[in-house]
Design an enzyme around this catalytic site. Structure first.
Site, mmCIF file in Angstrom:
data_model
loop_
_atom_site.group_PDB
_atom_site.id
_atom_site.type_symbol
_atom_site.label_atom_id
_atom_site.label_comp_id
_atom_site.label_asym_id
_atom_site.label_seq_id
_atom_site.Cartn_x
_atom_site.Cartn_y
_atom_site.Cartn_z
ATOM 1 N N HIS A 154 2.986 3.677 -8.888
ATOM 2 C CA HIS A 154 2.847 2.248 -9.230
ATOM 3 C C HIS A 154 4.123 1.740 -9.915
ATOM 4 O O HIS A 154 4.590 0.642 -9.645
ATOM 5 C CB HIS A 154 1.634 2.025 -10.129
ATOM 6 N N LEU A 178 10.938 -20.743 -5.363
ATOM 7 C CA LEU A 178 10.042 -19.789 -4.703
ATOM 8 C C LEU A 178 8.728 -19.783 -5.470
ATOM 9 O O LEU A 178 8.723 -19.800 -6.699
ATOM 10 C CB LEU A 178 10.659 -18.379 -4.750
ATOM 11 N N ASP A 218 0.827 -1.211 0.000
ATOM 12 C CA ASP A 218 0.000 0.000 0.000
ATOM 13 C C ASP A 218 0.864 1.265 0.000
ATOM 14 O O ASP A 218 1.935 1.287 0.620
ATOM 15 C CB ASP A 218 -0.908 -0.024 1.245
HETATM 16 C C1 FPP Z 1 -1.803 0.068 -3.460
HETATM 17 O O1 FPP Z 1 -1.358 1.378 -3.396
HETATM 18 C C2 FPP Z 1 -1.221 -0.607 -4.606
HETATM 19 C C3 FPP Z 1 -1.914 -1.131 -5.649
HETATM 20 C C4 FPP Z 1 -3.390 -1.097 -5.751
HETATM 21 C C5 FPP Z 1 -1.213 -1.745 -6.780
HETATM 22 C C6 FPP Z 1 0.006 -2.549 -6.463
HETATM 23 C C7 FPP Z 1 0.858 -2.582 -7.654
HETATM 24 C C8 FPP Z 1 2.213 -2.559 -7.666
HETATM 25 C C9 FPP Z 1 3.039 -2.651 -6.464
HETATM 26 C C10 FPP Z 1 2.948 -2.459 -8.951
HETATM 27 C C11 FPP Z 1 2.595 -3.461 -9.937
HETATM 28 C C12 FPP Z 1 2.897 -4.829 -9.501
HETATM 29 C C13 FPP Z 1 3.055 -5.827 -10.354
HETATM 30 C C14 FPP Z 1 3.342 -7.173 -9.817
HETATM 31 C C15 FPP Z 1 3.009 -5.631 -11.802
HETATM 32 P P1 FPP Z 1 -2.421 2.555 -3.545
HETATM 33 O O2 FPP Z 1 -2.453 2.949 -4.962
HETATM 34 O O3 FPP Z 1 -3.720 2.117 -2.956
HETATM 35 O O4 FPP Z 1 -1.748 3.670 -2.684
HETATM 36 P P2 FPP Z 1 -2.462 4.820 -1.845
HETATM 37 O O5 FPP Z 1 -3.042 4.165 -0.629
HETATM 38 O O6 FPP Z 1 -1.341 5.739 -1.525
HETATM 39 O O7 FPP Z 1 -3.506 5.425 -2.735
#
Ligand code: FPP
Length: 225
Positions: free
Chosen positions: A29, A122, A12
């Site tokens: 992201h 893994l 997050d």
């Molecule tokens: C949450 O942060 C994250 C996500 C919804 C996406 C997770 C994706 C990645 C780590 C990158 C892509 C991964 C792969 C494996 C291709 P948020 O956007 O909810 O953050 P916020 O709480 O600050 O809004």
């Protein structure tokens, strides 16, 4: 010392990081993907067998279309560019969740799972369009359909995590303390670590500190010793 087989992570904070540093959630992201790669490397180094990453929840469909397509494009590029490398490193990829994305992405996910299915070093479980409550409802439905006896072992066999040991550790970055419909059954006895840092800032040192702390915890599983 506690054995450590499985780490689950709610990654997050990408959006906040991106807005703060580059005025763009999507930049967060992209940076988050670098952290994913770092953490995969460290997981191998620590000889941990399972890593489960929450990449997209069933609730994330409520986000703006542009952000959703950016995330899926990022995932597509990642798989196209890295799946051979993951395979060479003996890493198995498994998707948790319902694969109802574009035909292209669905095919790519199936191909990546199939290609790496025999690998043993893994296992990375990527939770995509995943929601724990709907996973549980499906599991109960199948338990009833099969006329299986109602018990924990049989229910676990109908979950998508069938044959995967429950996570020992759950990490959630981004300074938020909630489970967000993630592995509600499987996390019953996990040690939970809420981390202040946003996911793109999380690094190997932070990860290793958590692992060290986990190793030193006395896990009783309800008994007194
Ligand atoms: C949450 O942060 C994250 C996500 C919804 C996406 C997770 C994706 C990645 C780590 C990158 C892509 C991964 C792969 C494996 C291709 P948020 O956007 O909810 O953050 P916020 O709480 O600050 O809004």
């Amino acid at each position: 010392m506690n054995p450590l087989n499985h780490v689950a992570i709610i990654m997050d904070g990408n959006g906040r990081w991106g807005l703060k540093k580059k005025k763009s959630r999507n930049a967060g992201h992209r940076a988050g993907l670098n952290t994913v790669e770092k953490i995969i490397k460290e997981t191998i180094k620590q000889k941990i067998k399972y890593l489960t990453l929450f990449a997209f929840s069933t609730e994330n469909w409520k986000r703006p279309k542009k952000e959703i397509s950016f995330l899926f494009n990022l995932l597509e590029d990642f798989l196209i560019n890295k799946i051979d490398d993951l395979d060479k490193q003996n890493i198995k990829l498994k998707i948790l969740g319902i694969k109802n994305f574009s035909t292209k992405l669905n095919k790519l996910l199936n191909k990546s799972e199939k290609k790496t299915s025999k690998n043993t070093k893994l296992q990375i479980n990527l939770a995509l369009n995943y929601g724990s409550k709907s996973e549980l409802i499906n599991a109960f439905k199948n338990l009833i359909k099969n006329k299986d006896k109602f018990n924990e072992k049989n229910l676990s066999q109908h979950l998508q995590t069938k044959n995967i040991p429950d996570p020992d550790i759950l990490i959630r970055t981004g300074d938020t303390k909630r489970l967000s419909n993630f592995l509600l059954w499987q996390l019953a006895y996990a040690e939970i670590f809420f981390e202040k840092k946003l996911w793109p800032d999380f690094n190997e040192n932070d990860y290793n500190k958590i692992i060290k702390k986990y190793r030193s915890i006395k896990r009783n599983f309800g008994t007194i010793t």
